[in-house]
Write a protein that holds these residues in place. Structure first.
Motif, PDB file in Angstrom:
ATOM      1  N   VAL A  31       0.843  -1.200   0.000  1.00 54.17           N
ATOM      2  CA  VAL A  31       0.000   0.000   0.000  1.00 54.17           C
ATOM      3  C   VAL A  31       0.877   1.248   0.000  1.00 54.17           C
ATOM      4  O   VAL A  31       0.689   2.181  -0.794  1.00 54.17           O
ATOM      5  CB  VAL A  31      -0.944   0.007   1.220  1.00 54.17           C
ATOM      6  CG1 VAL A  31      -1.680   1.343   1.323  1.00 54.17           C
ATOM      7  CG2 VAL A  31      -1.949  -1.133   1.122  1.00 54.17           C
ATOM      8  N   ARG A  32       1.857   1.278   0.890  1.00 55.01           N
ATOM      9  CA  ARG A  32       2.731   2.455   0.985  1.00 55.01           C
ATOM     10  C   ARG A  32       3.512   2.670  -0.319  1.00 55.01           C
ATOM     11  O   ARG A  32       3.758   3.809  -0.726  1.00 55.01           O
ATOM     12  CB  ARG A  32       3.688   2.297   2.160  1.00 55.01           C
ATOM     13  CG  ARG A  32       2.987   2.344   3.520  1.00 55.01           C
ATOM     14  CD  ARG A  32       3.998   2.405   4.673  1.00 55.01           C
ATOM     15  NE  ARG A  32       3.316   2.531   5.946  1.00 55.01           N
ATOM     16  CZ  ARG A  32       3.081   1.510   6.778  1.00 55.01           C
ATOM     17  NH1 ARG A  32       3.509   0.281   6.448  1.00 55.01           N
ATOM     18  NH2 ARG A  32       2.453   1.707   7.922  1.00 55.01           N
ATOM     19  N   GLY A  33       3.898   1.586  -0.972  1.00 59.12           N
ATOM     20  CA  GLY A  33       4.683   1.721  -2.194  1.00 59.12           C
ATOM     21  C   GLY A  33       3.870   2.102  -3.412  1.00 59.12           C
ATOM     22  O   GLY A  33       4.433   2.559  -4.416  1.00 59.12           O
ATOM     23  N   SER A  34       2.552   1.928  -3.343  1.00 58.27           N
ATOM     24  CA  SER A  34       1.701   2.189  -4.514  1.00 58.27           C
ATOM     25  C   SER A  34       0.801   3.407  -4.352  1.00 58.27           C
ATOM     26  O   SER A  34       0.144   3.811  -5.316  1.00 58.27           O
ATOM     27  CB  SER A  34       0.813   0.968  -4.788  1.00 58.27           C
ATOM     28  OG  SER A  34       1.578  -0.207  -4.937  1.00 58.27           O
ATOM     29  N   ALA A  35       0.738   3.982  -3.174  1.00 56.10           N
ATOM     30  CA  ALA A  35      -0.216   5.054  -2.886  1.00 56.10           C
ATOM     31  C   ALA A  35       0.046   6.296  -3.746  1.00 56.10           C
ATOM     32  O   ALA A  35       1.190   6.695  -3.969  1.00 56.10           O
ATOM     33  CB  ALA A  35      -0.156   5.423  -1.409  1.00 56.10           C
ATOM     34  N   ARG A  36      -1.051   6.877  -4.213  1.00 60.40           N
ATOM     35  CA  ARG A  36      -0.969   8.107  -4.995  1.00 60.40           C
ATOM     36  C   ARG A  36      -2.241   8.916  -4.770  1.00 60.40           C
ATOM     37  O   ARG A  36      -3.253   8.391  -4.300  1.00 60.40           O
ATOM     38  CB  ARG A  36      -0.774   7.808  -6.487  1.00 60.40           C
ATOM     39  CG  ARG A  36      -1.856   6.961  -7.091  1.00 60.40           C
ATOM     40  CD  ARG A  36      -1.540   6.546  -8.532  1.00 60.40           C
ATOM     41  NE  ARG A  36      -1.475   7.674  -9.427  1.00 60.40           N
ATOM     42  CZ  ARG A  36      -2.523   8.161 -10.086  1.00 60.40           C
ATOM     43  NH1 ARG A  36      -3.730   7.601  -9.939  1.00 60.40           N
ATOM     44  NH2 ARG A  36      -2.393   9.185 -10.909  1.00 60.40           N
ATOM     45  N   HIS A  77     -14.416  -5.983   0.394  1.00 61.29           N
ATOM     46  CA  HIS A  77     -13.605  -4.942   1.004  1.00 61.29           C
ATOM     47  C   HIS A  77     -12.150  -5.117   0.591  1.00 61.29           C
ATOM     48  O   HIS A  77     -11.625  -6.235   0.600  1.00 61.29           O
ATOM     49  CB  HIS A  77     -13.689  -5.008   2.527  1.00 61.29           C
ATOM     50  CG  HIS A  77     -15.066  -4.809   3.077  1.00 61.29           C
ATOM     51  ND1 HIS A  77     -16.100  -5.703   2.856  1.00 61.29           N
ATOM     52  CD2 HIS A  77     -15.579  -3.823   3.853  1.00 61.29           C
ATOM     53  CE1 HIS A  77     -17.183  -5.266   3.473  1.00 61.29           C
ATOM     54  NE2 HIS A  77     -16.899  -4.139   4.081  1.00 61.29           N
ATOM     55  N   GLY A  78     -11.517  -4.012   0.246  1.00 63.73           N
ATOM     56  CA  GLY A  78     -10.105  -4.080  -0.083  1.00 63.73           C
ATOM     57  C   GLY A  78      -9.720  -3.099  -1.171  1.00 63.73           C
ATOM     58  O   GLY A  78     -10.554  -2.679  -1.976  1.00 63.73           O
ATOM     59  N   LEU A  79      -8.442  -2.738  -1.198  1.00 66.73           N
ATOM     60  CA  LEU A  79      -7.952  -1.792  -2.198  1.00 66.73           C
ATOM     61  C   LEU A  79      -7.737  -2.473  -3.542  1.00 66.73           C
ATOM     62  O   LEU A  79      -7.788  -1.823  -4.577  1.00 66.73           O
ATOM     63  CB  LEU A  79      -6.642  -1.160  -1.715  1.00 66.73           C
ATOM     64  CG  LEU A  79      -6.796  -0.335  -0.434  1.00 66.73           C
ATOM     65  CD1 LEU A  79      -5.428   0.114   0.077  1.00 66.73           C
ATOM     66  CD2 LEU A  79      -7.687   0.871  -0.667  1.00 66.73           C
ATOM     67  N   ASP A  80      -7.463  -3.762  -3.542  1.00 67.41           N
ATOM     68  CA  ASP A  80      -7.422  -4.556  -4.773  1.00 67.41           C
ATOM     69  C   ASP A  80      -6.498  -3.943  -5.828  1.00 67.41           C
ATOM     70  O   ASP A  80      -6.833  -3.872  -7.002  1.00 67.41           O
ATOM     71  CB  ASP A  80      -8.837  -4.719  -5.329  1.00 67.41           C
ATOM     72  CG  ASP A  80      -8.928  -5.851  -6.361  1.00 67.41           C
ATOM     73  OD1 ASP A  80      -8.102  -6.770  -6.281  1.00 67.41           O
ATOM     74  OD2 ASP A  80      -9.822  -5.802  -7.223  1.00 67.41           O
ATOM     75  N   GLY A  81      -5.329  -3.460  -5.386  1.00 65.36           N
ATOM     76  CA  GLY A  81      -4.346  -2.922  -6.323  1.00 65.36           C
ATOM     77  C   GLY A  81      -4.535  -1.459  -6.660  1.00 65.36           C
ATOM     78  O   GLY A  81      -3.629  -0.827  -7.208  1.00 65.36           O
ATOM     79  N   GLU A  82      -5.689  -0.879  -6.350  1.00 66.65           N
ATOM     80  CA  GLU A  82      -5.970   0.526  -6.635  1.00 66.65           C
ATOM     81  C   GLU A  82      -5.779   1.327  -5.357  1.00 66.65           C
ATOM     82  O   GLU A  82      -6.640   1.349  -4.483  1.00 66.65           O
ATOM     83  CB  GLU A  82      -7.405   0.686  -7.145  1.00 66.65           C
ATOM     84  CG  GLU A  82      -7.786   2.105  -7.525  1.00 66.65           C
ATOM     85  CD  GLU A  82      -6.991   2.638  -8.700  1.00 66.65           C
ATOM     86  OE1 GLU A  82      -6.802   3.862  -8.756  1.00 66.65           O
ATOM     87  OE2 GLU A  82      -6.572   1.839  -9.559  1.00 66.65           O
ATOM     88  N   VAL A  83      -4.632   1.963  -5.236  1.00 68.89           N
ATOM     89  CA  VAL A  83      -4.276   2.665  -3.995  1.00 68.89           C
ATOM     90  C   VAL A  83      -4.242   4.161  -4.287  1.00 68.89           C
ATOM     91  O   VAL A  83      -3.184   4.800  -4.278  1.00 68.89           O
ATOM     92  CB  VAL A  83      -2.929   2.164  -3.440  1.00 68.89           C
ATOM     93  CG1 VAL A  83      -2.718   2.663  -2.013  1.00 68.89           C
ATOM     94  CG2 VAL A  83      -2.864   0.634  -3.465  1.00 68.89           C
ATOM     95  N   THR A  84      -5.388   4.721  -4.575  1.00 71.67           N
ATOM     96  CA  THR A  84      -5.492   6.112  -5.009  1.00 71.67           C
ATOM     97  C   THR A  84      -6.542   6.845  -4.199  1.00 71.67           C
ATOM     98  O   THR A  84      -7.660   6.334  -4.021  1.00 71.67           O
ATOM     99  CB  THR A  84      -5.861   6.182  -6.505  1.00 71.67           C
ATOM    100  OG1 THR A  84      -4.921   5.433  -7.259  1.00 71.67           O
ATOM    101  CG2 THR A  84      -5.873   7.627  -6.986  1.00 71.67           C
ATOM    102  N   VAL A  85      -6.190   8.022  -3.713  1.00 70.77           N
ATOM    103  CA  VAL A  85      -7.173   8.867  -3.045  1.00 70.77           C
ATOM    104  C   VAL A  85      -7.611   9.976  -4.002  1.00 70.77           C
ATOM    105  O   VAL A  85      -6.829  10.448  -4.833  1.00 70.77           O
ATOM    106  CB  VAL A  85      -6.631   9.483  -1.739  1.00 70.77           C
ATOM    107  CG1 VAL A  85      -6.459   8.410  -0.682  1.00 70.77           C
ATOM    108  CG2 VAL A  85      -5.327  10.229  -1.971  1.00 70.77           C
ATOM    109  N   HIS A  86      -8.893  10.349  -3.882  1.00 73.42           N
ATOM    110  CA  HIS A  86      -9.492  11.361  -4.738  1.00 73.42           C
ATOM    111  C   HIS A  86     -10.141  12.430  -3.874  1.00 73.42           C
ATOM    112  O   HIS A  86     -10.657  12.123  -2.795  1.00 73.42           O
ATOM    113  CB  HIS A  86     -10.571  10.745  -5.641  1.00 73.42           C
ATOM    114  CG  HIS A  86     -10.169   9.478  -6.325  1.00 73.42           C
ATOM    115  ND1 HIS A  86      -9.620   9.454  -7.580  1.00 73.42           N
ATOM    116  CD2 HIS A  86     -10.241   8.187  -5.913  1.00 73.42           C
ATOM    117  CE1 HIS A  86      -9.365   8.191  -7.929  1.00 73.42           C
ATOM    118  NE2 HIS A  86      -9.738   7.410  -6.931  1.00 73.42           N
ATOM    119  N   PRO A  87     -10.187  13.665  -4.333  1.00 71.99           N
ATOM    120  CA  PRO A  87     -10.893  14.698  -3.569  1.00 71.99           C
ATOM    121  C   PRO A  87     -12.399  14.593  -3.793  1.00 71.99           C
ATOM    122  O   PRO A  87     -12.864  14.183  -4.856  1.00 71.99           O
ATOM    123  CB  PRO A  87     -10.346  15.999  -4.151  1.00 71.99           C
ATOM    124  CG  PRO A  87     -10.000  15.660  -5.573  1.00 71.99           C
ATOM    125  CD  PRO A  87      -9.544  14.217  -5.543  1.00 71.99           C
TER     126      PRO A  87
END
Length: 259
Positions: A31-36, A77-87
């Motif tokens: 998660v930490r390595g893929s977060a954007r 439940h889960g990020l499933d490879g998509e580790v992106t936050v949006h406003p």
């Protein structure tokens, strides 16, 4: 601690999760390595404070969780490879839950509130994921009881007006912005937000009674308590997945024979 391994859950959530399974989930390092972070126009921007740790906490607690509620699709439940936050208008969020019954994504805000966007109108649904689980667990407990489905409309952004002491006690733990529960072990009432776009909001109000002969009294109590809103005809029962006449009760076969 993952939710499935937690010994301190309420009895009803434990019962709900007896049918759950835990699938593969991303690790904290992944998660930490893929977060954007992605801006509204799709461009990448710096990660907001707390976003990475919020996704890590979510993944460690709920990653891979799946359980059924009404239909067979279940809640994923889960990020499933998509580790992106949006406003969003409510703050930064990420896609963390797939509501299988509604076949739609539930966004998770950094403070663990959840939101859903339909018809381009976002709305806060749950005040926390645990409140969502408590609400689902309460529904799982009573969905097989005799019940009646009603509809009620309110002004846009407003909850149904509830007056008087006719209803069972408010179930505070299971109640959130789009889920209102009242229950006492013999009867239960659920008001759930169904539509929130257009000129008004529409809530589905389900009345449950453990015994079929008590259902009419529960419905009457609801009508007395929610006099400040406009009732609308509702001919679909999502729990039984069938159309029926408005205000027609849905009864288990055994209780129909008993009556």
């Amino acid at each position: 601690m993952h939710i499935i391994d937690d010994p301190c859950l309420s009895p009803r959530v434990k019962a709900l999760l007896t049918r759950a399974r835990r699938g593969p989930a991303m690790s904290a390092d992944q998660v930490r390595g893929s977060a954007r972070a992605e801006a509204s126009d799709g461009g990448e921007v710096p990660l907001p404070d707390g976003a990475v740790e919020a996704m890590v906490r979510f993944q460690e607690r709920y990653g891979g969780l799946w359980y059924p509620l009404i239909g067979s699709n279940g809640m994923e439940h889960g990020l499933d490879g998509e580790v992106t936050v949006h406003p969003s208008i409510d703050g930064w969020s990420f896609s963390g839950i797939l509501d299988g019954d509604q076949t739609w994504t539930v966004e998770v805000l950094l403070d663990e509130r959840t939101a859903m966007t339909l018809a381009d109108r976002p709305r806060i649904i749950n005040r926390s994921i645990m409140q969502r689980l408590e609400s689902h667990a309460q529904l799982a407990q009573v969905r097989g009881w005799p019940h009646m489905t009603l509809g009620i409309s309110t002004e846009s952004g407003q909850e149904p007006t509830v007056c008087g002491a006719d209803l069972p006690a408010l179930d505070v733990v299971a109640t959130g912005p789009a889920d209102k529960w009242w229950s006492n072990g013999q009867a239960a009432v659920h008001a759930g937000l169904h539509k929130w776009w257009g000129g008004e909001d529409v809530w589905i109000v389900r009345c449950f009674a453990r015994q079929a002969e008590d259902l009419a009294a529960t419905v009457e109590s609801v009508r007395h308590a929610m006099t400040g809103s406009a009732w609308v005809n509702e001919d679909w029962c999502a729990l039984c997945t069938h159309f029926r006449h408005p205000e027609q009760p849905c009864l288990p076969e055994a209780q129909i024979q008993h009556l």
